[in-house]
Design a protein around this motif. Structure first.
Motif, PDB file in Angstrom:
ATOM      1  N   CYS A 110       0.873  -1.174   0.000  1.00  0.00           N
ATOM      2  CA  CYS A 110       0.000   0.000   0.000  1.00  0.00           C
ATOM      3  C   CYS A 110       0.909   1.223   0.000  1.00  0.00           C
ATOM      4  N   GLU A 115      -0.071   4.327  -8.805  1.00  0.00           N
ATOM      5  CA  GLU A 115      -0.068   2.882  -9.028  1.00  0.00           C
ATOM      6  C   GLU A 115       0.778   2.468 -10.224  1.00  0.00           C
ATOM      7  N   GLU A 119       3.897  -0.083 -10.083  1.00  0.00           N
ATOM      8  CA  GLU A 119       3.924  -1.311 -10.885  1.00  0.00           C
ATOM      9  C   GLU A 119       5.177  -1.349 -11.763  1.00  0.00           C
ATOM     10  N   LEU A 134      -1.225  -4.735  -4.804  1.00  0.00           N
ATOM     11  CA  LEU A 134      -0.578  -3.431  -4.862  1.00  0.00           C
ATOM     12  C   LEU A 134      -1.657  -2.370  -4.997  1.00  0.00           C
ATOM     13  N   VAL A 135      -1.759  -1.510  -4.005  1.00  0.00           N
ATOM     14  CA  VAL A 135      -2.693  -0.381  -4.033  1.00  0.00           C
ATOM     15  C   VAL A 135      -1.862   0.896  -3.982  1.00  0.00           C
ATOM     16  N   GLY A 136      -2.040   1.754  -4.990  1.00  0.00           N
ATOM     17  CA  GLY A 136      -1.273   2.984  -5.076  1.00  0.00           C
ATOM     18  C   GLY A 136      -2.071   4.204  -4.673  1.00  0.00           C
ATOM     19  N   THR A 139      -5.218   4.384  -6.910  1.00  0.00           N
ATOM     20  CA  THR A 139      -6.013   3.174  -7.144  1.00  0.00           C
ATOM     21  C   THR A 139      -7.458   3.402  -6.719  1.00  0.00           C
ATOM     22  N   ARG A 143      -6.364   8.158  -0.483  1.00  0.00           N
ATOM     23  CA  ARG A 143      -5.011   7.631  -0.310  1.00  0.00           C
ATOM     24  C   ARG A 143      -4.662   7.667   1.172  1.00  0.00           C
ATOM     25  N   PRO A 149      -7.262   2.427   1.538  1.00  0.00           N
ATOM     26  CA  PRO A 149      -6.259   1.754   0.712  1.00  0.00           C
ATOM     27  C   PRO A 149      -5.579   0.583   1.422  1.00  0.00           C
ATOM     28  N   ALA A 153      -5.762  -3.224   0.127  1.00  0.00           N
ATOM     29  CA  ALA A 153      -4.561  -4.029  -0.110  1.00  0.00           C
ATOM     30  C   ALA A 153      -4.663  -5.370   0.598  1.00  0.00           C
TER      31      ALA A 153
END
Length: 222
Positions: A110, A115, A119, A134-136, A139, A143, A149, A153
């Motif tokens: 997280c 994102e 990645e 994967l949480v950006g 996403t 946030r 988030p 995640a």
């Protein structure tokens, strides 16, 4: 499933060198030269692009929010073009991740990095497959330090958000875990390590070797 969710910048990887290079690219474009120092300003770098631009411009008494807004896209473009030149995983990070997975925990990330950039970085470094989620920053509609988030995640890693733990390196991570009602473990080996104790997390670790035992103590066996 119990899950261990990691912050990325300053926790799993030292990304400060490439972030500072991207910010200095912007400052050179402004005609100001390299305003950030990779050694002295690493902690600022790990707080993100806008923080770096703000810090650099403040140093020369030229801070203006509109200037930060204008140059932020340039910073992201420069960063994406040289995202893994200086970045390294912290010692023992992947070994700790694999030990947690072997013990039965779900593992995810997280981050407040966008994102797509997260990645890209993880793929370039060949480590993306180590993490189930994967949480950006973009996403979801919110946030960190919003807790959602982190919860997402955990869910994407196959876990119960109420039985997760966040490993991080900042007040943002501490506040995210607190808002979610789950423990936080803060690392002391990053640029801001000496400040972590003042945040009163459930645990501090000076090495990833300490993490598996700390996780079991805080959220139980998987």
């Amino acid at each position: 499933m119990r899950t261990v969710i990691f912050d990325l910048d300053g926790t799993l990887a030292d990304t400060s060198g490439d972030l500072i290079a991207a910010a200095n690219h912007c400052f050179r474009h402004m005609g100001l030269g390299d305003l950030l120092d990779p050694g002295l300003d690493a902690g600022v770098a790990l707080r993100g692009g806008r923080s770096m631009l703000t810090h650099g411009l403040t140093k020369v008494a030229l801070f203006d929010a509109a200037t930060v807004d204008v140059y932020y896209p340039m910073l992201l473009d420069a960063y994406s073009g040289a995202i893994d030149v200086h970045t390294v995983m912290y010692p023992g990070a992947l070994e700790a991740v694999e030990a947690l997975k072997t013990a039965g925990y779900g593992v995810g990330i997280c981050t407040n990095k966008p994102e797509a950039l997260a990645e890209m970085l993880l793929a370039r470094m060949g480590v993306r497959d180590h993490f189930a989620s994967l949480v950006g920053a973009d996403t979801l509609k919110v946030r960190k330090p919003d807790p959602e988030p982190l919860r997402e995640a955990a869910r994407r890693a196959g876990g119960d958000p109420a039985q997760c733990l966040l490993v991080g390196d900042s007040d943002t991570d501490r506040n995210t875990a607190r808002a979610a009602g789950v423990p936080s473990v803060l690392v002391t080996f990053g640029p801001s390590g000496e400040d972590m104790a003042a945040l009163h997390p459930e645990a501090l670790i000076g090495s990833f070797d300490e993490l598996p035992e700390t996780v079991e103590r805080l959220i139980g066996r998987a």
